[in-house]
Motif scaffolding. Structure first.
Motif, PDB file in Angstrom:
ATOM      1  N   ARG A  36       0.770  -1.079   0.018  1.00 45.04           N
ATOM      2  CA  ARG A  36      -0.064  -0.165  -0.182  1.00 45.04           C
ATOM      3  C   ARG A  36       0.870   1.224   0.019  1.00 45.04           C
ATOM      4  O   ARG A  36       0.443   2.185  -0.600  1.00 45.04           O
ATOM      5  N   ILE A  37       1.892   1.159   0.757  1.00 47.98           N
ATOM      6  CA  ILE A  37       2.710   2.262   1.028  1.00 47.98           C
ATOM      7  C   ILE A  37       3.448   2.409  -0.574  1.00 47.98           C
ATOM      8  O   ILE A  37       3.637   3.792  -1.173  1.00 47.98           O
ATOM      9  N   LEU A  38       3.945   1.701  -1.125  1.00 45.95           N
ATOM     10  CA  LEU A  38       4.730   1.661  -2.549  1.00 45.95           C
ATOM     11  C   LEU A  38       3.436   2.233  -3.601  1.00 45.95           C
ATOM     12  O   LEU A  38       3.732   2.903  -4.508  1.00 45.95           O
ATOM     13  N   GLN A  39       2.315   1.485  -3.636  1.00 47.04           N
ATOM     14  CA  GLN A  39       1.293   2.075  -4.376  1.00 47.04           C
ATOM     15  C   GLN A  39       0.998   3.532  -4.187  1.00 47.04           C
ATOM     16  O   GLN A  39       0.736   4.174  -5.368  1.00 47.04           O
ATOM     17  N   GLU A  40       0.726   3.960  -2.911  1.00 47.16           N
ATOM     18  CA  GLU A  40       0.475   5.379  -2.671  1.00 47.16           C
ATOM     19  C   GLU A  40       1.609   6.165  -3.172  1.00 47.16           C
ATOM     20  O   GLU A  40       1.412   7.458  -3.585  1.00 47.16           O
ATOM     21  N   SER A  41       2.658   5.737  -3.099  1.00 48.19           N
ATOM     22  CA  SER A  41       3.920   6.571  -3.427  1.00 48.19           C
ATOM     23  C   SER A  41       4.024   6.766  -4.894  1.00 48.19           C
ATOM     24  O   SER A  41       4.225   8.023  -5.532  1.00 48.19           O
ATOM     25  N   GLN A  42       3.596   5.493  -5.608  1.00 45.82           N
ATOM     26  CA  GLN A  42       3.581   5.763  -6.965  1.00 45.82           C
ATOM     27  C   GLN A  42       2.687   6.618  -7.565  1.00 45.82           C
ATOM     28  O   GLN A  42       2.846   7.404  -8.608  1.00 45.82           O
ATOM     29  N   ALA A  43       1.460   6.654  -6.970  1.00 49.26           N
ATOM     30  CA  ALA A  43       0.349   7.632  -7.219  1.00 49.26           C
ATOM     31  C   ALA A  43       0.494   9.190  -6.470  1.00 49.26           C
ATOM     32  O   ALA A  43      -0.076   9.777  -6.889  1.00 49.26           O
ATOM     33  N   ARG A  44       1.825   9.263  -5.919  1.00 47.82           N
ATOM     34  CA  ARG A  44       1.845  10.562  -5.393  1.00 47.82           C
ATOM     35  C   ARG A  44       0.919  11.017  -4.201  1.00 47.82           C
ATOM     36  O   ARG A  44       0.538  12.049  -4.055  1.00 47.82           O
ATOM     37  N   ARG A  45       0.356  10.092  -3.612  1.00 46.34           N
ATOM     38  CA  ARG A  45      -0.831  10.505  -2.464  1.00 46.34           C
ATOM     39  C   ARG A  45      -0.360   9.230  -1.498  1.00 46.34           C
ATOM     40  O   ARG A  45      -1.217   8.452  -1.050  1.00 46.34           O
ATOM     41  N   LEU A  46       0.648   9.636  -0.643  1.00 39.04           N
ATOM     42  CA  LEU A  46       1.092   8.744   0.642  1.00 39.04           C
ATOM     43  C   LEU A  46       0.014   9.216   1.432  1.00 39.04           C
ATOM     44  O   LEU A  46      -0.112  10.415   1.894  1.00 39.04           O
ATOM     45  N   GLY A  47      -0.614   8.147   2.108  1.00 37.44           N
ATOM     46  CA  GLY A  47      -1.468   8.214   3.137  1.00 37.44           C
ATOM     47  C   GLY A  47      -1.014   8.090   4.660  1.00 37.44           C
ATOM     48  O   GLY A  47      -1.604   8.671   5.669  1.00 37.44           O
ATOM     49  N   ALA A  48      -0.109   7.340   4.584  1.00 41.11           N
ATOM     50  CA  ALA A  48       0.736   7.185   5.932  1.00 41.11           C
ATOM     51  C   ALA A  48       1.517   8.033   6.430  1.00 41.11           C
ATOM     52  O   ALA A  48       2.366   8.730   5.993  1.00 41.11           O
ATOM     53  N   ASP A  49       1.586   8.303   7.964  1.00 42.56           N
ATOM     54  CA  ASP A  49       2.621   9.134   8.570  1.00 42.56           C
ATOM     55  C   ASP A  49       3.651   8.218   9.276  1.00 42.56           C
ATOM     56  O   ASP A  49       4.775   8.637   9.247  1.00 42.56           O
ATOM     57  N   ALA A  50       3.082   7.170   9.771  1.00 40.99           N
ATOM     58  CA  ALA A  50       4.037   6.182  10.811  1.00 40.99           C
ATOM     59  C   ALA A  50       3.393   4.905  10.152  1.00 40.99           C
ATOM     60  O   ALA A  50       2.541   4.655   9.652  1.00 40.99           O
ATOM     61  N   VAL A  51       4.287   3.904  10.400  1.00 38.77           N
ATOM     62  CA  VAL A  51       4.109   2.615  10.243  1.00 38.77           C
ATOM     63  C   VAL A  51       4.545   1.668  11.338  1.00 38.77           C
ATOM     64  O   VAL A  51       5.510   2.052  12.101  1.00 38.77           O
TER      65      VAL A  51
END
Length: 377
Positions: free
Chosen positions: A109-124
């Protein structure tokens, strides 16, 4: 395990090559070599430039202004809920939201959001393998807060820190397995007396690697190790899911789990199930392997102060929440008995993150042809 890490790393590496623009908080991608969220890094630097005793207060002030925190975690539902409620109660002005999934899902999910330029996470907060992957791709920001001093050096990694451990030990049904018949070594699982009695979990390649590594580093040859695994597998059935195999064990449908996480066994025992991972004297002579699970803050966090606060909190007050749910914390917590009577062996992080060996594949090959456990489907 190795396959999923290589695939994820490959996807992230492509992103590193193609990455450009600002960090996620500024509308760009996380984890690029040259460019990350400058805003997030300024916040992290501002907090960590202060004396350790003053960092938390600054983080709270800035997090209150941010007002939100998004955490991606592989914690089980009950633990994630308890952590969320405790954090929200202590910091009512920071609205915390948790996305929960397995560790592979978290990473993807982090990788996909990164590719979409929409990172949702602040912490993991997730398994060591996925945390190590994010770390190697420079997706995580460095934490140098006071929580580091509470954790042993072996539990500190470049940009993430272990906050809990999943401890590997066999579990058995105390109504079906007499004390005299409880395995006193990992080798004992190969005894023909356990024929048809053992349940294996098909994703436990990390357990398989650690037992293998332990045997090889304690005098056994590869040929001897291969024979032991052949006999263990011949004694076993397979069922997917650690909570599922514990439910079968507690219901008396299976007598012995080759390995389960000790906290799952303890939670079941406290709910009245006739299960155990310790002998009646409170000990277990087997070397137990503590798998680290850790916390990190993302370099592209939209709410970096809240991410820092969560990281620090998980290494302090959050540890008490984990102990209350019978998990094994990474710090010394009064009242924690999760390791009492247990003999820990080092967890082989290096062997499991070495890309030269695919332990998922090796474990799958071992289990080829093994049937499902009784009642397990």
């Amino acid at each position: 395990m190795r396959t999923r890490l290589m695939c994820a790393t490959g996807a992230f590496s492509l992103l590193l090559v193609a990455g450009c623009g600002a960090g996620a908080a500024d509308g760009g991608s996380i984890g690029t070599t040259a460019v990350v969220s400058s805003r997030a890094q300024r916040v992290y630097d501002r907090i960590q430039a202060l004396p350790p005793a003053k960092q938390r207060a600054m983080a709270v002030q800035l997090a209150d202004e941010e007002g939100s925190l998004e955490v991606y975690t592989s914690l089980t539902d009950d633990v994630a809920d308890a952590v969320t409620k405790a954090f929200q109660k202590q910091f009512p002005h920071v609205r915390i939201s948790m996305f929960r999934g397995n560790s592979e899902t978290i990473l993807q999910r982090i990788l996909q959001e990164s590719q979409a330029r929409r990172l949702g996470a602040d912490a993991v907060e997730s398994d060591f393998l996925e945390m190590s992957s994010l770390d190697s791709q420079r997706a995580l920001a460095q934490y140098t807060g006071p929580g580091q001093a509470r954790v042993a050096a072996s539990s500190r990694f470049p940009d993430w820190t272990a906050d809990r451990f999943n401890v590997f030990l066999p579990a058995w049904n105390t109504d079906l397995v007499k004390t005299a018949d409880v395995p006193r070594s990992w080798e004992a699982l190969a005894d023909p007396a356990y024929k048809g009695e053992i349940t294996l979990e098909p994703t436990d390649s990390d357990w398989y690697e650690n037992v293998t590594h332990y045997w090889l580093t304690h005098g056994k040859s590869q040929a001897q190790v291969d024979v032991l695994w052949k006999h263990i597998v011949a004694n076993s059935h397979v069922t997917k899911g650690h909570t599922t195999i514990m439910a079968l064990l507690g219901a008396g449908q299976t007598p012995l789990d080759s390995m389960n996480y000790t906290y799952i066994t303890e939670q079941a025992r406290l709910k009245g199930a006739p299960v155990a991972y310790r002998l009646p004297d409170g000990t277990n002579p087997l070397p137990a392997f503590p798998r680290p699970n850790g916390v990190g803050m993302l370099r592209g966090a939209a709410h970096p102060a809240a991410a820092w606060l969560f990281y620090d909190w998980m290494l302090d007050e959050g540890q008490k929440i984990l102990v209350g749910l019978h998990l094994t914390p990474s710090t010394e917590v009064p009242g924690d008995t999760s390791l009492r009577g247990i003999h820990l062996a080092p967890f082989d992080v290096k062997g499991l993150t070495d890309t030269s060996t695919d332990w998922d594949k090796k474990y799958d090959e071992q289990l080829r042809g093994v049937t499902s456990a009784k009642g397990g489907g």
